[in-house]
Write an enzyme that holds these catalytic residues in place. Structure first.
Site, PDB file in Angstrom:
ATOM      1  CB  SER A 188       0.964  12.585  45.925  1.00  0.00           C
ATOM      2  OG  SER A 188       1.542  13.727  45.370  1.00  0.00           O
ATOM      3  CG  ASP A 213       7.755   8.184  42.694  1.00  0.00           C
ATOM      4  OD1 ASP A 213       8.851   7.729  43.062  1.00  0.00           O
ATOM      5  OD2 ASP A 213       7.421   9.377  42.852  1.00  0.00           O
TER       6      ASP A 213
HETATM    7  O1  PMV Z   1      11.822  12.900  45.686  1.00  0.00           O
HETATM    8  P1  PMV Z   1      11.489  11.845  44.685  1.00  0.00           P
HETATM    9  O2  PMV Z   1      10.609  10.791  45.235  1.00  0.00           O
HETATM   10  O3  PMV Z   1      11.024  12.419  43.390  1.00  0.00           O
HETATM   11  O4  PMV Z   1      12.843  11.029  44.416  1.00  0.00           O
HETATM   12  C1  PMV Z   1      13.717  11.311  43.402  1.00  0.00           C
HETATM   13  C2  PMV Z   1      14.769  10.251  43.354  1.00  0.00           C
HETATM   14  C3  PMV Z   1      15.943  10.653  42.501  1.00  0.00           C
HETATM   15  O5  PMV Z   1      16.859   9.577  42.532  1.00  0.00           O
HETATM   16  C4  PMV Z   1      16.630  11.893  43.062  1.00  0.00           C
HETATM   17  C5  PMV Z   1      15.544  10.969  41.062  1.00  0.00           C
HETATM   18  C6  PMV Z   1      15.081   9.771  40.241  1.00  0.00           C
HETATM   19  O6  PMV Z   1      14.566  10.018  39.142  1.00  0.00           O
HETATM   20  O7  PMV Z   1      15.261   8.620  40.643  1.00  0.00           O
END
Ligand code: PMV
Length: 327
Positions: A91, A138
């Site tokens: 988000s 993201d």
């Molecule tokens: O939960 P999220 O969307 O913040 O995913 C984190 C993904 C990880 O691989 C655990 C951390 C990263 O920085 O990629």
């Protein structure tokens, strides 16, 4: 009144969470839900009707001051979101992209959003807001839309879009951002996300995995296994093979359990959704947050998630990226 409205989608990681921290690929798709930002000229700076407090909105204030060097009249900024927040659905990345797109149109009135530029600016805003540590997953997925593969190096079978780098407190980190064209059978299928109601603390979970690997070095095998599952999942995605995609998601969940990042609540939602799905797994950092199911029957999956105590969201796979929706 002169105003600009932009929308940016959230994201869901299908494969490779945690392994991506060790240079392996991660696969994320944009989802239908996201953040809408409205920007209009005003006599005072406001956010959602209240006086704008830059320290409370680091993503927005960094984009205004450092990235766009905006010196125009004050703005009314209104935001709305249909994502669960702190749930691992991206988000804050969606907020940065939607605000960046709205501000950039407000300044330049250029119809076409420069998605790569925006992905880089939004990544920089995330890093600023998160003490210098942020993965570009993201922001790139929210900006580009579709299916994005983030890796330490180029991944065969994907199209390279741009490279990202960030000077973190631990040194320089570099990523290759790639995309995969999704066939129609995938774009027409449904994901159901299930939120446990608990926040997903990314930095805590990344630190927890680092500690586990220090204490039990043999667990590095799980990272190699996730990497292989991710590659199999990518092949299934590109071929539009839903059965194989579901099998890979189930296998990935087992490895994440072994890395001790899943929880009882996530496992319950995963198990509840499997009878009506091709496959299901936790998604993102774990320790809370969301699971995701590739649904055969999205309504039944959503009901099963609710009965098991979760909050469901139904989405297509690989929604469009950030866009101006009103000007
Ligand atoms: O939960 P999220 O969307 O913040 O995913 C984190 C993904 C990880 O691989 C655990 C951390 C990263 O920085 O990629």
């Amino acid at each position: 009144m002169y105003m600009t409205e932009a929308f940016a989608p959230g994201k869901c990681i299908l494969f490779g969470e945690h392994a991506v921290v060790f240079g392996h690929p991660a696969v994320a798709v944009a989802i239908d839900q996201g953040v809408t930002v409205n920007v209009s000229k005003s006599s005072n700076w406001t956010r959602d009707g209240l006086p704008f407090a830059p320290e409370k909105h680091p993503h927005i204030s960094h984009l205004i001051n450092e990235l766009y060097n905006y010196e125009g009249p004050p703005l009314d900024i209104t935001t709305s979101s249909n994502l669960f927040s702190t749930a691992g659905l991206g988000s804050s990345a969606a907020l940065s992209n939607a605000f960046g797109a709205a501000l950039s149109y407000h300044i330049n009135s250029i119809d076409e959003v420069d998605r790569i530029k925006l992905a880089k600016l939004a990544h920089s805003a995330e890093a600023y807001a998160q003490k210098g540590r942020a993965s570009p997953t993201d922001t790139a997925t929210s900006s580009l839309g579709g299916c994005v593969v983030v890796s330490g190096q180029h991944v065969p079978g994907t199209k390279h879009i741009f490279d990202a780098e960030l000077l973190t407190p631990e040194g320089l980190r570099e990523w290759s951002i790639n995309i995969v064209e999704l066939p129609l059978s995938i774009r027409e299928s449904w994901l159901v996300l299930g939120f446990t109601g608990e926040g997903s603390p990314t930095s805590t979970m990344v630190a927890k995995v680092a500690k586990l690997l220090k204490e039990r070095p043999e667990k590095i095998e799980e990272m190699n296994a996730i990497s292989n599952i991710t590659k199999a999942g990518l092949t299934a995605l590109s071929a539009g093979n839903l059965e194989a995609l579901g099998i890979a998601m189930n296998a990935c969940h087992e490895r994440l359990i072994s890395l001790e990042v899943s929880t009882q609540e996530l496992d319950d939602l995963v198990l509840a959704s499997r009878p009506y799905s091709y496959g299901a797994k936790m998604t993102g950092a774990g320790g809370g947050g969301c699971m995701v199911a590739l649904a055969k029957d999205p309504k039944r999956v959503a009901q099963a998630i609710e009965v098991a105590g979760g909050k469901p969201l139904i989405s297509r796979l690989g929604s469009n990226g950030v866009r101006i929706i009103n000007k």
